[in-house]
Write a protein that holds these residues in place. Structure first.
Motif, PDB file in Angstrom:
ATOM      1  N   LYS A 221       0.457   3.662 -14.351  1.00  0.00           N
ATOM      2  CA  LYS A 221       0.832   2.496 -13.552  1.00  0.00           C
ATOM      3  C   LYS A 221      -0.360   1.596 -13.253  1.00  0.00           C
ATOM      4  N   GLN A 222      -1.523   1.978 -13.794  1.00  0.00           N
ATOM      5  CA  GLN A 222      -2.746   1.173 -13.670  1.00  0.00           C
ATOM      6  C   GLN A 222      -3.008   0.815 -12.202  1.00  0.00           C
ATOM      7  N   LEU A 223      -3.039   1.836 -11.368  1.00  0.00           N
ATOM      8  CA  LEU A 223      -3.182   1.646  -9.936  1.00  0.00           C
ATOM      9  C   LEU A 223      -4.651   1.620  -9.513  1.00  0.00           C
ATOM     10  N   THR A 224      -4.910   0.935  -8.415  1.00  0.00           N
ATOM     11  CA  THR A 224      -6.179   1.048  -7.719  1.00  0.00           C
ATOM     12  C   THR A 224      -5.990   2.143  -6.676  1.00  0.00           C
ATOM     13  N   ALA A 225      -6.785   3.193  -6.727  1.00  0.00           N
ATOM     14  CA  ALA A 225      -6.538   4.356  -5.877  1.00  0.00           C
ATOM     15  C   ALA A 225      -7.806   4.798  -5.163  1.00  0.00           C
TER      16      ALA A 225
ATOM     17  N   ILE B 200       0.853  -1.183   0.000  1.00  0.00           N
ATOM     18  CA  ILE B 200       0.000   0.000   0.000  1.00  0.00           C
ATOM     19  C   ILE B 200       0.887   1.230   0.000  1.00  0.00           C
ATOM     20  N   GLY B 201       0.621   2.165  -0.912  1.00  0.00           N
ATOM     21  CA  GLY B 201       1.318   3.443  -0.919  1.00  0.00           C
ATOM     22  C   GLY B 201       0.371   4.507  -0.404  1.00  0.00           C
ATOM     23  N   ARG B 202       0.883   5.396   0.447  1.00  0.00           N
ATOM     24  CA  ARG B 202       0.023   6.427   1.024  1.00  0.00           C
ATOM     25  C   ARG B 202       0.701   7.793   0.937  1.00  0.00           C
ATOM     26  N   VAL B 203      -0.049   8.783   0.515  1.00  0.00           N
ATOM     27  CA  VAL B 203       0.426  10.163   0.478  1.00  0.00           C
ATOM     28  C   VAL B 203      -0.486  10.971   1.393  1.00  0.00           C
ATOM     29  N   TYR B 204       0.138  11.674   2.338  1.00  0.00           N
ATOM     30  CA  TYR B 204      -0.607  12.375   3.373  1.00  0.00           C
ATOM     31  C   TYR B 204      -0.885  13.826   2.987  1.00  0.00           C
ATOM     32  N   GLN B 205      -1.743  14.466   3.784  1.00  0.00           N
ATOM     33  CA  GLN B 205      -2.070  15.863   3.560  1.00  0.00           C
ATOM     34  C   GLN B 205      -0.853  16.764   3.758  1.00  0.00           C
ATOM     35  N   ASN B 206      -0.085  16.486   4.792  1.00  0.00           N
ATOM     36  CA  ASN B 206       1.085  17.296   5.112  1.00  0.00           C
ATOM     37  C   ASN B 206       2.280  16.834   4.280  1.00  0.00           C
ATOM     38  N   PRO B 207       2.855  17.705   3.443  1.00  0.00           N
ATOM     39  CA  PRO B 207       3.991  17.298   2.610  1.00  0.00           C
ATOM     40  C   PRO B 207       5.197  16.810   3.411  1.00  0.00           C
TER      41      PRO B 207
ATOM     42  N   THR C 111       7.304   1.211  -6.071  1.00  0.00           N
ATOM     43  CA  THR C 111       7.273  -0.256  -6.086  1.00  0.00           C
ATOM     44  C   THR C 111       5.868  -0.739  -6.454  1.00  0.00           C
ATOM     45  N   PRO C 112       5.709  -1.981  -6.893  1.00  0.00           N
ATOM     46  CA  PRO C 112       4.376  -2.493  -7.241  1.00  0.00           C
ATOM     47  C   PRO C 112       3.411  -2.384  -6.068  1.00  0.00           C
ATOM     48  N   LEU C 113       2.200  -1.903  -6.334  1.00  0.00           N
ATOM     49  CA  LEU C 113       1.217  -1.638  -5.289  1.00  0.00           C
ATOM     50  C   LEU C 113      -0.076  -2.403  -5.528  1.00  0.00           C
TER      51      LEU C 113
END
Length: 254
Positions: free
Chosen positions: A198-202, A82-89, A165-167
């Motif tokens: 990258k054909q991700l599920t997001a 799982i890749g996660r990007v948060y609100q705070n940079p 990396t693959p997600l």
């Protein structure tokens, strides 16, 4: 496929402030789907992401990926895919490490670490190529510390790190909310590009209704732990921000 079955979440159980957020909540997300999630404060948007990622426990039900339960997996175990990007940079990156060191850490996510160098300089050309794709001129700044980058640059690199990396899933937790409008637009364009290529599920939580309408192929609105709106495909494509505002207004009057 992501399957959430019979989810229950109770905050402050046994106290005067006890509040049941989710009670029998169900959701299915097919592979490759980009879901935008909106809702008022307290609707359950971020709690849902935290439960999927294992940041907070669930009190009932289950979260399954391809039929396998995640319930007993710790958050660090789930982040292997799982890749996660948060609100705070500033979150999701190490400010005192260089961009090269940050990318190397992301490149090794889910792998075992031994007594070897954390930075594989043989991958530098690959990192430069990936950074060049951001269109921000960062490909020649691998030795710059992350803390020296602007908020927008840092968020772009965090997005790249999350997808290096693959997600199985990309989790976007209001990842443009702390940015100025121009930078937020650039990050959203980059988000759409990475998810598509990258054909991700997001799953993307956002307060920006225009982003929710323009990006993704499915739109969910949550209200007090329930799905108030679920539109996909052509129905979602035909949805406007005025439609969403009208539904928000109807919910607030209930």
């Amino acid at each position: 496929m992501l399957e959430i079955r019979g989810l229950k979440k109770v905050y402050n159980p046994g106290t005067v402030t006890e509040m049941t957020l989710f009670d029998g909540f169900d959701l299915s997300v097919p592979d490759g789907q980009f879901v935008s999630i909106v809702g008022s404060n307290g609707s359950g948007k971020t709690s849902l992401l935290n439960i999927i990622c294992g940041s907070i426990p669930m009190d009932g039900g289950d979260v399954e990926v391809d039929g396998k339960s995640l319930r007993k997996l710790k958050d660090f175990q789930r982040y292997g895919t799982i890749g996660r990007v948060y609100q705070n940079p500033s979150l999701g990156t190490a400010p005192n490490l260089t961009m090269l060191e940050n990318l190397s850490l992301a490149d090794n996510k889910g792998k075992s670490f031994g007594l070897t160098r954390g930075v594989n300089r043989k991958r530098m050309d690959f990192y430069r190529q990936e950074l060049a794709g951001l269109g921000l001129g960062l490909e020649d700044k691998l030795d710059v510390k992350m803390g020296a980058l602007s908020g927008g640059q840092r968020q772009a690199v965090a997005l790249l790190m999350a997808t290096l990396t693959p997600l199985q899933f990309l989790i976007l937790d209001e990842h443009t909310a702390a940015l100025d409008p121009r930078t937020a637009e650039a990050i959203m364009v980059l988000t759409g590009k990475l998810v598509r290529e990258k054909q991700l599920t997001a799953l993307m939580v956002t307060h920006n209704l225009r982003y929710a309408v323009e990006y993704g192929d499915r739109l969910l609105m949550l209200d007090r732990g329930k799905i108030a709106l679920d539109r996909a495909g052509e129905e979602k494509a035909a949805t406007t921000t005025d439609d969403i505002l009208q539904i928000f207004g109807q919910i607030s009057m209930q």
